[in-house]
Design a protein around this motif. Structure first.
Motif, PDB file in Angstrom:
ATOM      1  N   ARG A 139       0.823  -1.287  -0.120  1.00 12.76           N
ATOM      2  CA  ARG A 139      -0.038   0.099  -0.055  1.00 12.76           C
ATOM      3  C   ARG A 139       0.773   1.208  -0.031  1.00 12.76           C
ATOM      4  O   ARG A 139       0.675   2.335  -0.761  1.00 12.76           O
ATOM      5  CB  ARG A 139      -1.052  -0.194   1.284  1.00 12.76           C
ATOM      6  CG  ARG A 139      -1.873   1.074   1.287  1.00 12.76           C
ATOM      7  CD  ARG A 139      -2.720   1.138   2.351  1.00 12.76           C
ATOM      8  NE  ARG A 139      -3.726   2.396   2.367  1.00 12.76           N
ATOM      9  CZ  ARG A 139      -3.732   3.033   3.559  1.00 12.76           C
ATOM     10  NH1 ARG A 139      -3.322   2.517   4.810  1.00 12.76           N
ATOM     11  NH2 ARG A 139      -4.485   4.074   3.502  1.00 12.76           N
ATOM     12  N   LYS A 141       3.984   1.633  -1.229  1.00  7.41           N
ATOM     13  CA  LYS A 141       4.686   1.634  -2.507  1.00  7.41           C
ATOM     14  C   LYS A 141       3.508   2.225  -3.430  1.00  7.41           C
ATOM     15  O   LYS A 141       3.966   3.211  -4.157  1.00  7.41           O
ATOM     16  CB  LYS A 141       5.148   0.254  -3.075  1.00  7.41           C
ATOM     17  CG  LYS A 141       6.376  -0.049  -2.129  1.00  7.41           C
ATOM     18  CD  LYS A 141       7.106  -1.363  -2.589  1.00  7.41           C
ATOM     19  CE  LYS A 141       8.304  -1.734  -1.808  1.00  7.41           C
ATOM     20  NZ  LYS A 141       8.832  -2.936  -2.554  1.00  7.41           N
ATOM     21  N   ARG A 142       2.242   1.587  -3.366  1.00 11.99           N
ATOM     22  CA  ARG A 142       1.328   2.100  -4.377  1.00 11.99           C
ATOM     23  C   ARG A 142       1.031   3.574  -4.166  1.00 11.99           C
ATOM     24  O   ARG A 142       0.979   4.235  -5.011  1.00 11.99           O
ATOM     25  CB  ARG A 142      -0.164   1.229  -4.254  1.00 11.99           C
ATOM     26  CG  ARG A 142      -1.093   1.332  -5.324  1.00 11.99           C
ATOM     27  CD  ARG A 142      -2.237   1.009  -4.786  1.00 11.99           C
ATOM     28  NE  ARG A 142      -3.002   1.427  -3.703  1.00 11.99           N
ATOM     29  CZ  ARG A 142      -3.400   0.986  -3.056  1.00 11.99           C
ATOM     30  NH1 ARG A 142      -3.800  -0.231  -3.045  1.00 11.99           N
ATOM     31  NH2 ARG A 142      -4.121   1.697  -2.022  1.00 11.99           N
ATOM     32  N   ASP A 143       0.818   4.007  -2.929  1.00  9.24           N
ATOM     33  CA  ASP A 143       0.507   5.217  -2.302  1.00  9.24           C
ATOM     34  C   ASP A 143       1.610   6.207  -3.248  1.00  9.24           C
ATOM     35  O   ASP A 143       1.361   7.480  -3.621  1.00  9.24           O
ATOM     36  CB  ASP A 143       0.460   5.651  -1.038  1.00  9.24           C
ATOM     37  CG  ASP A 143      -1.002   5.026  -0.704  1.00  9.24           C
ATOM     38  OD1 ASP A 143      -1.647   4.578  -1.617  1.00  9.24           O
ATOM     39  OD2 ASP A 143      -1.409   4.910   0.581  1.00  9.24           O
ATOM     40  N   GLN A 144       2.985   5.725  -2.915  1.00 10.26           N
ATOM     41  CA  GLN A 144       3.987   6.547  -3.491  1.00 10.26           C
ATOM     42  C   GLN A 144       4.082   6.863  -4.930  1.00 10.26           C
ATOM     43  O   GLN A 144       4.315   7.812  -5.582  1.00 10.26           O
ATOM     44  CB  GLN A 144       5.423   5.983  -3.036  1.00 10.26           C
ATOM     45  CG  GLN A 144       5.837   6.304  -1.597  1.00 10.26           C
ATOM     46  CD  GLN A 144       6.861   5.637  -1.256  1.00 10.26           C
ATOM     47  OE1 GLN A 144       7.580   4.631  -1.939  1.00 10.26           O
ATOM     48  NE2 GLN A 144       7.558   6.080   0.108  1.00 10.26           N
ATOM     49  N   HIS A 145       3.520   5.670  -5.685  1.00 13.03           N
ATOM     50  CA  HIS A 145       3.517   5.528  -7.137  1.00 13.03           C
ATOM     51  C   HIS A 145       2.514   6.365  -7.531  1.00 13.03           C
ATOM     52  O   HIS A 145       2.722   7.172  -8.434  1.00 13.03           O
ATOM     53  CB  HIS A 145       3.737   4.233  -7.628  1.00 13.03           C
ATOM     54  CG  HIS A 145       3.597   4.113  -8.858  1.00 13.03           C
ATOM     55  ND1 HIS A 145       4.610   4.320  -9.882  1.00 13.03           N
ATOM     56  CD2 HIS A 145       2.595   3.602  -9.985  1.00 13.03           C
ATOM     57  CE1 HIS A 145       4.178   4.275 -11.135  1.00 13.03           C
ATOM     58  NE2 HIS A 145       2.957   3.984 -11.279  1.00 13.03           N
ATOM     59  N   ASP A 146       1.412   6.224  -7.139  1.00 14.14           N
ATOM     60  CA  ASP A 146       0.297   6.930  -7.355  1.00 14.14           C
ATOM     61  C   ASP A 146       0.115   8.411  -7.250  1.00 14.14           C
ATOM     62  O   ASP A 146      -0.241   9.321  -7.995  1.00 14.14           O
ATOM     63  CB  ASP A 146      -1.144   6.306  -6.698  1.00 14.14           C
ATOM     64  CG  ASP A 146      -1.561   4.684  -7.202  1.00 14.14           C
ATOM     65  OD1 ASP A 146      -0.736   4.343  -8.305  1.00 14.14           O
ATOM     66  OD2 ASP A 146      -2.268   4.387  -6.865  1.00 14.14           O
ATOM     67  N   GLY A 147       0.812   8.978  -6.103  1.00 15.71           N
ATOM     68  CA  GLY A 147       0.793  10.096  -5.655  1.00 15.71           C
ATOM     69  C   GLY A 147       1.967  11.182  -6.112  1.00 15.71           C
ATOM     70  O   GLY A 147       2.048  12.188  -5.987  1.00 15.71           O
ATOM     71  N   HIS A 164       6.639  16.733  -5.299  1.00 11.89           N
ATOM     72  CA  HIS A 164       5.381  15.820  -5.664  1.00 11.89           C
ATOM     73  C   HIS A 164       4.198  15.841  -4.477  1.00 11.89           C
ATOM     74  O   HIS A 164       3.091  15.782  -4.961  1.00 11.89           O
ATOM     75  CB  HIS A 164       5.846  14.383  -5.902  1.00 11.89           C
ATOM     76  CG  HIS A 164       6.286  13.532  -4.684  1.00 11.89           C
ATOM     77  ND1 HIS A 164       7.362  13.704  -4.256  1.00 11.89           N
ATOM     78  CD2 HIS A 164       5.821  12.717  -3.993  1.00 11.89           C
ATOM     79  CE1 HIS A 164       7.653  13.043  -3.169  1.00 11.89           C
ATOM     80  NE2 HIS A 164       6.548  12.285  -3.042  1.00 11.89           N
ATOM     81  N   ILE A 168       0.303  17.478  -5.178  1.00  9.20           N
ATOM     82  CA  ILE A 168      -0.874  16.779  -4.665  1.00  9.20           C
ATOM     83  C   ILE A 168      -1.901  17.714  -3.948  1.00  9.20           C
ATOM     84  O   ILE A 168      -3.091  17.571  -4.045  1.00  9.20           O
ATOM     85  CB  ILE A 168      -0.345  15.314  -4.092  1.00  9.20           C
ATOM     86  CG1 ILE A 168       0.095  14.305  -4.619  1.00  9.20           C
ATOM     87  CG2 ILE A 168      -1.764  14.812  -3.175  1.00  9.20           C
ATOM     88  CD1 ILE A 168       0.829  13.192  -3.875  1.00  9.20           C
TER      89      ILE A 168
END
Length: 188
Positions: A139, A141-147, A164, A168
């Motif tokens: 989660r 890693k996904r948040d870092q990638h999506d954000g 970044h 946001i």
């Protein structure tokens, strides 16, 4: 003048029940001040000879003291007999002991079912913990990638820390402003 020894003097064997172990209940048989030297053996209630340690023999004055330990397990009667024999004089004497059945319950190894159940429960907790940790890592890693801001945004201000994150926040603010404006029109 020579001293005379009385032959065939063996007292009744003395028996003691020792502390139970996982292997069984140790029984100690002792004969003191016997002459000639007696041999000792343990028997169960059916007359079968029980395995035992090597006898411990010591000379005491004009006689011998002998002790023998056998570790016994549950039998039909839990009755055991120590037999003292003096072959030279054809003399034999015995003592018996009844071992309480509850002593054999103390001999049982740890409850295998309980041990297995405990290991299963521990395994479930470890498994759930690992799943939660892995989920959290994915989660994050996904948040870092999506954000992350688009790559051209980071080129405009490459030295800015967390550029970044600022991107946001600006997007969220503009979405909130648009939502507020939309809500104001519907009431008016």
């Amino acid at each position: 003048m020579a001293s005379l020894l009385f032959s065939g003097t063996v007292l009744k064997p003395q028996i003691r029940i020792l502390n139970a172990t996982e292997d069984g209940v140790p029984l100690l048989c002792e004969v003191r001040d016997a002459f000639p030297e007696p041999s000792l053996e343990w028997r169960d209630s059916d007359g079968n000879v029980s395995s035992a340690t090597e006898p411990l023999v010591s000379k005491e004055g004009k006689g011998f003291s002998v002790s023998l330990i056998a570790t016994v397990t549950r039998t039909r009667t839990n009755r055991f007999q120590c037999v003292a024999t003096q072959q030279e004089v054809h003399h034999r004497t015995t003592s018996e002991v009844d071992v309480p059945g509850k002593m054999f319950e103390e001999c049982k190894p740890p409850d295998q079912v309980g041990l297995l159940a405990g290991m299963f429960v521990l395994g479930v907790f470890v498994g759930v913990f690992l799943i939660v940790v892995l989920w959290f890592i994915r989660r994050c890693k996904r948040d870092q990638h999506d954000g992350a801001a688009p790559s051209n945004n980071s080129q405009t201000n490459p030295g800015a820390p967390n550029s970044h994150v600022v991107g946001i926040r600006e997007e969220e603010q503009s979405m909130m402003i648009n939502m507020d404006q939309g809500a104001g029109r519907s009431t008016g």
